[in-house]
Motif scaffolding. Structure first.
Motif, PDB file in Angstrom:
ATOM      1  N   LYS A   1      31.437  15.224  13.926  1.00 11.75           N
ATOM      2  CA  LYS A   1      30.515  14.094  13.973  1.00 11.75           C
ATOM      3  C   LYS A   1      29.428  14.292  12.935  1.00 11.75           C
ATOM      4  N   ASP A   2      29.360  13.364  11.992  1.00 11.00           N
ATOM      5  CA  ASP A   2      28.358  13.388  10.935  1.00 11.00           C
ATOM      6  C   ASP A   2      27.318  12.302  11.162  1.00 11.00           C
ATOM      7  N   PHE A   3      26.065  12.644  10.909  1.00 10.81           N
ATOM      8  CA  PHE A   3      24.968  11.690  10.945  1.00 10.81           C
ATOM      9  C   PHE A   3      24.265  11.716   9.585  1.00 10.81           C
ATOM     10  N   ARG A   4      24.585  10.764   8.746  1.00  7.93           N
ATOM     11  CA  ARG A   4      23.921  10.641   7.437  1.00  7.93           C
ATOM     12  C   ARG A   4      23.852  11.974   6.706  1.00  7.93           C
ATOM     13  N   GLY A   5      24.974  12.620   6.594  1.00  8.83           N
ATOM     14  CA  GLY A   5      25.041  13.863   5.848  1.00  8.83           C
ATOM     15  C   GLY A   5      24.834  15.111   6.667  1.00  8.83           C
ATOM     16  N   PHE A   6      24.360  14.965   7.925  1.00  9.86           N
ATOM     17  CA  PHE A   6      24.181  16.123   8.804  1.00  9.86           C
ATOM     18  C   PHE A   6      25.385  16.232   9.728  1.00  9.86           C
ATOM     19  N   ARG A   7      26.025  17.381   9.770  1.00 10.98           N
ATOM     20  CA  ARG A   7      27.208  17.592  10.614  1.00 10.98           C
ATOM     21  C   ARG A   7      26.773  18.184  11.957  1.00 10.98           C
ATOM     22  N   ALA A   8      26.793  17.350  12.996  1.00 13.45           N
ATOM     23  CA  ALA A   8      26.331  17.781  14.319  1.00 13.45           C
ATOM     24  C   ALA A   8      27.390  18.561  15.072  1.00 13.45           C
ATOM     25  N   THR A   9      28.649  18.174  14.914  1.00 12.69           N
ATOM     26  CA  THR A   9      29.752  18.963  15.455  1.00 12.69           C
ATOM     27  C   THR A   9      30.751  19.194  14.329  1.00 12.69           C
ATOM     28  N   ASN A  10      31.268  20.407  14.271  1.00  9.33           N
ATOM     29  CA  ASN A  10      32.084  20.818  13.132  1.00  9.33           C
ATOM     30  C   ASN A  10      33.404  21.418  13.618  1.00  9.33           C
ATOM     31  N   ASP A  11      34.445  20.593  13.665  1.00 10.59           N
ATOM     32  CA  ASP A  11      35.795  21.050  14.011  1.00 10.59           C
ATOM     33  C   ASP A  11      35.824  21.703  15.393  1.00 10.59           C
ATOM     34  N   VAL A  12      35.255  21.013  16.387  1.00 10.89           N
ATOM     35  CA  VAL A  12      35.199  21.553  17.751  1.00 10.89           C
ATOM     36  C   VAL A  12      36.501  21.244  18.480  1.00 10.89           C
ATOM     37  N   SER A  13      37.166  22.283  18.938  1.00 10.89           N
ATOM     38  CA  SER A  13      38.358  22.153  19.769  1.00 10.89           C
ATOM     39  C   SER A  13      38.155  22.972  21.036  1.00 10.89           C
ATOM     40  N   LEU A  14      38.438  22.382  22.190  1.00 16.22           N
ATOM     41  CA  LEU A  14      38.389  23.120  23.445  1.00 16.22           C
ATOM     42  C   LEU A  14      39.238  22.420  24.484  1.00 16.22           C
TER      43      LEU A  14
ATOM     44  N   LYS B   1      25.392  20.542  21.565  1.00 16.80           N
ATOM     45  CA  LYS B   1      25.896  20.389  22.932  1.00 16.80           C
ATOM     46  C   LYS B   1      25.848  18.931  23.398  1.00 16.80           C
ATOM     47  N   THR B   2      24.710  18.272  23.239  1.00 15.02           N
ATOM     48  CA  THR B   2      24.593  16.886  23.694  1.00 15.02           C
ATOM     49  C   THR B   2      25.467  15.960  22.869  1.00 15.02           C
ATOM     50  N   THR B   3      25.570  16.222  21.565  1.00 16.10           N
ATOM     51  CA  THR B   3      26.472  15.426  20.732  1.00 16.10           C
ATOM     52  C   THR B   3      27.903  15.557  21.237  1.00 16.10           C
ATOM     53  N   LEU B   4      28.308  16.771  21.582  1.00 17.66           N
ATOM     54  CA  LEU B   4      29.656  16.969  22.109  1.00 17.66           C
ATOM     55  C   LEU B   4      29.849  16.202  23.408  1.00 17.66           C
ATOM     56  N   PHE B   5      28.868  16.251  24.297  1.00 13.83           N
ATOM     57  CA  PHE B   5      28.953  15.478  25.549  1.00 13.83           C
ATOM     58  C   PHE B   5      29.109  13.987  25.255  1.00 13.83           C
ATOM     59  N   ASN B   6      28.342  13.491  24.290  1.00 18.96           N
ATOM     60  CA  ASN B   6      28.422  12.067  23.954  1.00 18.96           C
ATOM     61  C   ASN B   6      29.775  11.698  23.367  1.00 18.96           C
ATOM     62  N   LEU B   7      30.378  12.622  22.641  1.00 17.33           N
ATOM     63  CA  LEU B   7      31.720  12.380  22.109  1.00 17.33           C
ATOM     64  C   LEU B   7      32.756  12.393  23.226  1.00 17.33           C
ATOM     65  N   LEU B   8      32.643  13.340  24.144  1.00 16.79           N
ATOM     66  CA  LEU B   8      33.605  13.450  25.237  1.00 16.79           C
ATOM     67  C   LEU B   8      33.553  12.244  26.168  1.00 16.79           C
ATOM     68  N   SER B   9      32.368  11.646  26.318  1.00 17.11           N
ATOM     69  CA  SER B   9      32.208  10.537  27.266  1.00 17.11           C
ATOM     70  C   SER B   9      32.229   9.167  26.606  1.00 17.11           C
ATOM     71  N   GLY B  10      32.428   9.110  25.297  1.00 17.55           N
ATOM     72  CA  GLY B  10      32.576   7.826  24.624  1.00 17.55           C
ATOM     73  C   GLY B  10      31.292   7.173  24.158  1.00 17.55           C
ATOM     74  N   PHE B  11      30.161   7.853  24.319  1.00 17.14           N
ATOM     75  CA  PHE B  11      28.900   7.269  23.864  1.00 17.14           C
ATOM     76  C   PHE B  11      28.737   7.396  22.349  1.00 17.14           C
ATOM     77  N   LEU B  12      29.542   8.255  21.743  1.00 20.56           N
ATOM     78  CA  LEU B  12      29.622   8.346  20.290  1.00 20.56           C
ATOM     79  C   LEU B  12      31.097   8.343  19.889  1.00 20.56           C
ATOM     80  N   ARG B  13      31.397   7.757  18.733  1.00 23.68           N
ATOM     81  CA  ARG B  13      32.730   7.839  18.171  1.00 23.68           C
ATOM     82  C   ARG B  13      32.762   8.996  17.173  1.00 23.68           C
ATOM     83  N   PRO B  14      33.803   9.813  17.218  1.00 24.06           N
ATOM     84  CA  PRO B  14      33.860  10.932  16.269  1.00 24.06           C
ATOM     85  C   PRO B  14      34.098  10.458  14.839  1.00 24.06           C
ATOM     86  N   THR B  15      33.533  11.198  13.880  1.00 24.50           N
ATOM     87  CA  THR B  15      33.859  10.959  12.479  1.00 24.50           C
ATOM     88  C   THR B  15      35.328  11.266  12.231  1.00 24.50           C
ATOM     89  N   SER B  16      35.803  12.327  12.873  1.00 20.83           N
ATOM     90  CA  SER B  16      37.229  12.647  12.871  1.00 20.83           C
ATOM     91  C   SER B  16      37.516  13.483  14.102  1.00 20.83           C
TER      92      SER B  16
END
Length: 266
Positions: free
Chosen positions: A29-42, A60-75
């Motif tokens: 997950k990227d935010f304007r050039g800042f990578r908040a999560t980087n190739d997280v697999s679990l 951690k919170t970015t990952l939670f938001n990705l897992l619950s659909g509040f954010l869409r992953p960059t990839s």
């Protein structure tokens, strides 16, 4: 710290860990050039309590938001019980069995405790299409609401305004609201944040209770809470997975001790 331990009374019924309940695959997950999560697999297995820990800013919170659909992953992808869900909206993910609480209080302060639960209970029914439904019409859900309040220890507080609850009681109510969706996977974001020892003990007991028959994932800073509750831990640092495994394995990992636990890890 001590490893997770339960009294006989608190021990959940054995649940098979064979299945994977929730899985992240190479999440970025990227935010304007800042990578908040980087190739997280679990992988989070069915029936376990899985803690996600790490320093402030670890993602951690970015990952939670990705897992619950509040954010869409960059990839990358998120899978819930084997089905891809990262392209779904949050309410669609909820209907597939995942619910979450938030670090910041999300209750309606001007409503009673019971009314908060009643409003949350209406969402899986046809009632959400009538947004301004009078609360009196929700009484068909009253028995469910009362049971949830008993389950989270707020049965005697049902008539109190949510605004009058203590911080710990609001966290109990938020967990109760999460349970209205009958989740198979429950995400808890900092459930003991800002609590004293009495409140922390109450939440530990509550998490043990709600974990019976479901999978629980929690972000938590309090390592004593993690030690008491977690079957497995994932440690994040700089948006990436630093270590993952059973509690005893992770707490003795030199990388984790250096990056996060410090003397607590000994």
């Amino acid at each position: 710290m001590t490893a997770r331990s339960h009294t006989h009374e608190d021990t959940p019924a054995p649940v098979s860990h064979a299945g994977v309940a929730l899985e992240a695959r190479h999440l970025v997950k990227d935010f304007r050039g800042f990578r908040a999560t980087n190739d997280v697999s679990l992988q989070i297995h069915e029936g376990e309590i899985h803690a996600i820990i790490g320093p402030n800013g670890a993602g951690k919170t970015t990952l939670f938001n990705l897992l619950s659909g509040f954010l869409r992953p960059t990839s990358g992808e998120v899978h819930l019980f084997g089905q891809r869900v990262d392209q779904l909206r949050p309410f669609e993910i909820v209907r597939r069995g995942l619910s979450r609480s938030f670090q910041i209080s999300s209750v309606f302060p001007s409503m009673t405790v019971r009314q908060n639960v009643l409003v949350a209970l209406q969402s899986p029914t046809t009632l959400p299409h009538q947004f301004w439904t009078p609360l009196a019409r929700l009484e068909s859900l009253g028995e469910q609401a009362d049971q949830i309040l008993e389950d989270v220890g707020l049965g005697t507080a049902h008539a109190r305004l949510a605004a009058d609850l203590s911080h710990g009681e609001k966290r109990q109510l938020e967990i109760g609201i999460s349970l209205t969706q009958h989740p198979k996977v429950l995400l808890l974001d900092e459930p003991t944040s800002g609590m004293g020892s009495e409140g922390v003990a109450r939440v530990i007991a509550l998490v043990r209770q709600v974990a019976r028959g479901r999978t629980v994932v929690l972000v938590e800073h309090n390592m004593s809470v993690v030690a008491e509750l977690a079957d497995r831990i994932t440690v994040l640092q700089y948006g990436a997975v630093l270590a993952s495994g059973q509690y005893e394995e992770v707490r003795h990992d030199p990388r984790v001790i250096e990056a996060y636990l410090g003397e607590e890890g000994h």
